[in-house]
Design a protein around this motif. Sequence first.
Motif, PDB file in Angstrom:
ATOM      1  N   CYS A   1      22.770  62.774  65.193  1.00 14.77           N
ATOM      2  CA  CYS A   1      21.402  63.218  64.753  1.00 14.77           C
ATOM      3  C   CYS A   1      21.465  63.559  63.205  1.00 14.77           C
ATOM      4  O   CYS A   1      20.180  63.432  62.508  1.00 14.77           O
ATOM      5  CB  CYS A   1      21.035  64.539  65.700  1.00 14.77           C
ATOM      6  SG  CYS A   1      20.785  63.900  67.222  1.00 14.77           S
TER       7      CYS A   1
ATOM      8  N   TYR B   1      18.725  65.555  72.355  1.00 14.52           N
ATOM      9  CA  TYR B   1      18.134  65.064  70.976  1.00 14.52           C
ATOM     10  C   TYR B   1      19.249  63.829  70.714  1.00 14.52           C
ATOM     11  O   TYR B   1      18.746  62.932  70.271  1.00 14.52           O
ATOM     12  CB  TYR B   1      18.879  66.162  69.958  1.00 14.52           C
ATOM     13  CG  TYR B   1      17.756  67.386  69.888  1.00 14.52           C
ATOM     14  CD1 TYR B   1      16.680  67.052  69.013  1.00 14.52           C
ATOM     15  CD2 TYR B   1      17.880  68.445  70.338  1.00 14.52           C
ATOM     16  CE1 TYR B   1      15.737  67.863  68.817  1.00 14.52           C
ATOM     17  CE2 TYR B   1      16.851  69.456  70.057  1.00 14.52           C
ATOM     18  CZ  TYR B   1      15.812  69.201  69.229  1.00 14.52           C
ATOM     19  OH  TYR B   1      14.804  69.984  69.129  1.00 14.52           O
TER      20      TYR B   1
ATOM     21  N   SER C   1      17.523  60.705  72.575  1.00 16.32           N
ATOM     22  CA  SER C   1      16.337  60.518  71.663  1.00 16.32           C
ATOM     23  C   SER C   1      16.562  60.003  70.216  1.00 16.32           C
ATOM     24  O   SER C   1      15.868  58.955  69.857  1.00 16.32           O
ATOM     25  CB  SER C   1      15.346  61.710  71.170  1.00 16.32           C
ATOM     26  OG  SER C   1      14.361  61.684  70.512  1.00 16.32           O
ATOM     27  N   THR C   2      17.497  60.337  69.498  1.00 16.41           N
ATOM     28  CA  THR C   2      17.984  59.720  68.529  1.00 16.41           C
ATOM     29  C   THR C   2      18.384  58.126  68.450  1.00 16.41           C
ATOM     30  O   THR C   2      18.152  57.309  67.944  1.00 16.41           O
ATOM     31  CB  THR C   2      18.957  60.553  67.516  1.00 16.41           C
ATOM     32  OG1 THR C   2      18.482  61.913  67.488  1.00 16.41           O
ATOM     33  CG2 THR C   2      19.428  59.766  66.273  1.00 16.41           C
TER      34      THR C   2
ATOM     35  N   LYS D   1      16.152  55.356  69.067  1.00 11.38           N
ATOM     36  CA  LYS D   1      15.191  55.063  67.940  1.00 11.38           C
ATOM     37  C   LYS D   1      16.190  53.913  67.186  1.00 11.38           C
ATOM     38  O   LYS D   1      15.729  53.419  66.157  1.00 11.38           O
ATOM     39  CB  LYS D   1      14.761  55.942  66.843  1.00 11.38           C
ATOM     40  CG  LYS D   1      13.899  57.231  67.702  1.00 11.38           C
ATOM     41  CD  LYS D   1      13.643  58.286  66.768  1.00 11.38           C
ATOM     42  CE  LYS D   1      12.703  59.302  67.780  1.00 11.38           C
ATOM     43  NZ  LYS D   1      12.537  60.545  66.782  1.00 11.38           N
TER      44      LYS D   1
END
Length: 320
Positions: free
Chosen positions: A130, A223, A226-227, A230
Amino acid sequence: MVDKETSNHSEVTDFTLVGFRVGPELHILLFLLFLLVYAMILLGNIGMMSIIMNHPRLNTPMYFFLGNLSFIDLFYSSVIAPKAMINFWSESKCISFAGCVTQFFLFALFIVTEGFLLSAMAYDRFIAICNPLLYPVQMSTSFCTQLVAGCYFCGCISSVLQTSMTFTLSFCASRAIDHFYCDGRPLQRISCSDLFVYKTMTFSLSILIILPTIIVIIVSYMYIVSTVLKIPSTEGRKKAFSTCSSHLGVVSVLYGAVFFMYLTPDRFPELSKVASLCYTLVTPMLNPLIYSLRNKDVKEALRKSLKKKIVLFNSFLAVI
């Protein structure tokens, strides 16, 4: 009354580890199984530490944590396995009071330290994926050393508290521990003390240990996922997930076995022993395999080490 309880407690000079309730004909099979698993633990974890220390490419925070994980796995399995193997051949199956305290203390120290270390490793993966640009600064050598020292400190404090609470109980009912090592639940069964305060305190301590580590791991991976989602390229997503899959595997095996053991009803001690076997011996055996088979850097370092040893062996043969 106090004098009587103190007397009863002082009379306990040793315990008997009942072990697995199987026929004598299976003792040899169990001994060979324990011996094989313990040999693999020694080979895998010593090998992993050796590879990490001898290859400069693995001089990163992730492998620093992994080296400590192998050290912990090696030592807490060594607290359990040798005594269990000796008892397969022993008639008395005795362990001294001091030996039981020592085994309980060391196992509690290393198993709690491992839980905190796994949460530190999750945080390391979170920063790496992240915040990759800040990774060298945030995960500096001094900070990683402090994290690992904090893990051992938490393990030591927890172990001191658990050991002192457990062995101030009075053991006047029996000296036979229905387990293959000195653990809290089977020790409770042979105590004649009022266990309400003890159980409340141990439950509270377990919550203080497990809850923070689980929260750090879950939030870190929320996290991370989620990262990673992307990342536009499939190859990039696959590479990012591959750096976390080994850690997730280790966390799942350890916490799965621990939860299964402590959620098993107390009336099924044999089932508890099987669950204990998973996180005392099977997990330390699997951890080096999970990381070596899923990690390209470790496989490459292992390949170079084997190649170097083959060259040295061939040179030795040529001289002879």
